[in-house]
Design an enzyme around this catalytic site. Sequence first.
Site, short mmCIF file in Angstrom:
data_model
loop_
_atom_site.label_atom_id
_atom_site.label_comp_id
_atom_site.label_asym_id
_atom_site.label_seq_id
_atom_site.Cartn_x
_atom_site.Cartn_y
_atom_site.Cartn_z
N LYS A 240 0.88 -1.18 0.00
CA LYS A 240 0.00 0.00 0.00
C LYS A 240 0.90 1.21 0.00
O LYS A 240 1.61 1.48 0.97
CB LYS A 240 -0.89 0.05 1.25
N GLY B 256 6.80 5.02 8.34
CA GLY B 256 5.90 6.17 8.54
C GLY B 256 6.06 6.71 9.95
O GLY B 256 7.10 6.53 10.58
N ILE C 236 5.37 7.56 14.09
CA ILE C 236 5.32 6.74 15.30
C ILE C 236 3.90 6.33 15.67
O ILE C 236 3.64 5.17 16.00
CB ILE C 236 5.94 7.51 16.50
N GLU C 237 2.97 7.30 15.61
CA GLU C 237 1.61 6.97 16.06
C GLU C 237 0.99 5.90 15.17
O GLU C 237 0.34 4.98 15.65
CB GLU C 237 0.73 8.24 16.12
N GLY D 152 2.71 3.74 13.49
CA GLY D 152 3.48 2.52 13.80
C GLY D 152 2.90 1.79 15.00
O GLY D 152 2.80 0.55 14.99
N GLU E 284 9.91 1.20 10.48
CA GLU E 284 10.86 2.31 10.27
C GLU E 284 10.08 3.58 10.57
O GLU E 284 9.27 4.02 9.75
CB GLU E 284 11.34 2.33 8.82
N CYS F 292 13.29 11.42 7.16
CA CYS F 292 13.25 10.83 8.51
C CYS F 292 14.57 11.06 9.24
O CYS F 292 14.58 11.23 10.46
CB CYS F 292 12.95 9.34 8.41
N GLU G 243 9.03 15.79 16.03
CA GLU G 243 9.69 15.61 14.73
C GLU G 243 9.57 16.82 13.81
O GLU G 243 10.53 17.19 13.16
CB GLU G 243 9.14 14.35 14.05
P1 NAD Z 1 2.06 8.18 8.19
O1 NAD Z 1 2.36 7.35 9.37
O2 NAD Z 1 1.01 9.22 8.29
O3 NAD Z 1 1.65 7.29 6.93
C1 NAD Z 1 2.50 6.28 6.43
C2 NAD Z 1 1.67 5.26 5.70
O4 NAD Z 1 0.82 4.61 6.65
C3 NAD Z 1 0.75 5.83 4.63
O5 NAD Z 1 0.72 4.96 3.53
C4 NAD Z 1 -0.60 5.86 5.33
O6 NAD Z 1 -1.70 5.79 4.45
C5 NAD Z 1 -0.52 4.61 6.19
N1 NAD Z 1 -1.42 4.59 7.34
C6 NAD Z 1 -1.99 5.63 7.99
N2 NAD Z 1 -2.78 5.17 9.00
C7 NAD Z 1 -2.70 3.83 8.99
C8 NAD Z 1 -3.27 2.80 9.80
N3 NAD Z 1 -4.09 3.06 10.81
N4 NAD Z 1 -2.95 1.52 9.51
C9 NAD Z 1 -2.11 1.22 8.51
N5 NAD Z 1 -1.55 2.17 7.70
C10 NAD Z 1 -1.84 3.46 7.94
O7 NAD Z 1 3.46 8.82 7.75
P2 NAD Z 1 3.72 9.86 6.59
O8 NAD Z 1 3.22 11.18 7.05
O9 NAD Z 1 3.28 9.30 5.28
O10 NAD Z 1 5.33 9.86 6.53
C11 NAD Z 1 6.10 10.65 7.36
C12 NAD Z 1 6.66 9.84 8.50
O11 NAD Z 1 7.41 8.73 7.98
C13 NAD Z 1 7.65 10.62 9.34
O12 NAD Z 1 7.42 10.35 10.71
C14 NAD Z 1 9.00 10.05 8.91
O13 NAD Z 1 10.02 10.19 9.87
C15 NAD Z 1 8.66 8.63 8.66
N6 NAD Z 1 9.68 8.00 7.80
C16 NAD Z 1 10.58 7.14 8.37
C17 NAD Z 1 11.60 6.57 7.59
C18 NAD Z 1 12.63 5.64 8.18
O14 NAD Z 1 13.40 5.07 7.42
N7 NAD Z 1 12.68 5.45 9.48
C19 NAD Z 1 11.66 6.87 6.23
C20 NAD Z 1 10.71 7.74 5.68
C21 NAD Z 1 9.72 8.30 6.48
#
Ligand code: NAD
Length: 487
Positions: free
Chosen positions: A173, A226, A228-229, A231, A248, A282, A383
């Site tokens: 996804k 994505g 933390i919350e 995750g 991640e 990130c 962040e």
């Molecule tokens: P996000 O957590 O809002 O969304 C990430 C993904 O999760 C999206 O595809 C979203 O549709 C999906 N998602 C949202 N709610 C969900 C749920 N309840 N169940 C399952 N999936 C769900 O993050 P974002 O705003 O897209 O990305 C930014 C974040 O990603 C930042 O915190 C960044 O640090 C992190 N990030 C981390 C790394 C790493 O390597 N550690 C790399 C890139 C981005």
Amino acid sequence: MKKMFIKGEWVEANSGETREIINPYNQEVIAMAAEGNEQDVKFAIAAARKTFDQGDWATTPASERGKIVHKIADLIERDREDLAELESLDTGKTVEESRWDMDDIAGVFRYFAEMADKDGGEMIESPIPNSTSKVVHEPVGVCGQITPWNYPLLQASWKLAPALAAGNTLVMKSSEITPLTSIKVFELMEEAGVPAGVVNLVLGPGDSVGAELSANDDVDLISFTGGIETGKRIMQAASSNVKNLALELGGKNPNIIFADADFETAVDQAMNAVFFHAGQICSAGTRLIVEDSIHDDFVSALVDRVKNIKLGSGFDESTQMGPLISKDHLNKVINYVENGKKEGARVAVGGGRPEDPELQNGFFYLPTVLTDCTTDMGVVQDEGFGPVITVEKFTTEAEAVRLANDSIYGLSGGVFTNDIAKAERCARKMRMGTVWINDVNLYFPHAPWGGYKQSGIGRELGKTGLEEYQETKHIFQNLKPEPANWF
Ligand code: NAD
């Protein structure tokens, strides 16, 4: 209309719903994409499950799988320019940055293609006479993969390449905000000869499509990148059938600048650390921890350079920084800085939207330096995920390390000093998955990537990146079977 890829076919959402994909530079609609729901993801999971259980991808010789993964890299190299432009259109980042991404992505596919047939298992010592004992690696099964919007295809490649090399089937996804290059790479995977049902792509919102993928009992592993919350929610959902889990998550990454560092390099790298892709990285080095004897000179040199950063379209070669991804995200960054000001941070440069009339339709925010910061402030702990850097002071090495570690995050960090022993001491004490000494933000396919503390679980890239997608099995064989006669 951009479609989903399920069981080897390009399909619309079963509900017929679509979503507008927006260019963050000018808010124009650049594409319409299928907007899937739980039903679509269930179809995709069923296809991946059946293909894993009844197909022959998992048992295809690893060298053959490796050839297909190499072919994907070839096709990414062939379409490098188109992919880079598409990524910039979708994310707003400069095309030059997107070209680097595409080179990295091809490199990731090549690395895991090479790894595919390098693991023949391992014989281990058996304590029982006339027996053998060996350890083999096998694919985990059906993998759910969820990616963020900031590095859409790069993050996808870190998941797709090892999952394929290891013989899994998968349902990805992609971010609903930036799905375009992922869709294109699924076309390339089809062209490369990945069998139908092995790779499946669903599009749509996280709270329905992502949530179903994380909770569905036919999925054996969930790999998520994505916030933390999200995750934490995924971790809970994944507990339903005790899925393998790779997370991640975010980062709030410190750079410690000692007085004995090369001054110009440290100023330059402090900017590289945070202003690429408008800080939406990130591992962005958003926290500067500067030795007090050079603090004022450092801030002044930094501000002189930051105020000259050129904002604009990612397609204009003179642009150094593009917009933020969306209106919602722009508002978050505005609030983040305003809260920081209320907490006592001082805006040394930036701290608002640019006035240039040409930038008014885009989600631009000025590159910003906040001084007078302390670790107890939200602006130092949260962040933020924008082009904003906070500056703190320290006097001793121990204090610098303590400040750097004072965070729920532990993704990455940096140390700038010309004292090799001091650099090594700090690097060892910093509780982060990656530490750069006199550099920032470097990663490569063969180096593991991931976080300590709440920045995540597991590692992508490197040998560990492949192992995430493998189960380990011990096979014991008795070569001289005879009754034990215990009972
Ligand atoms: P996000 O957590 O809002 O969304 C990430 C993904 O999760 C999206 O595809 C979203 O549709 C999906 N998602 C949202 N709610 C969900 C749920 N309840 N169940 C399952 N999936 C769900 O993050 P974002 O705003 O897209 O990305 C930014 C974040 O990603 C930042 O915190 C960044 O640090 C992190 N990030 C981390 C790394 C790493 O390597 N550690 C790399 C890139 C981005």
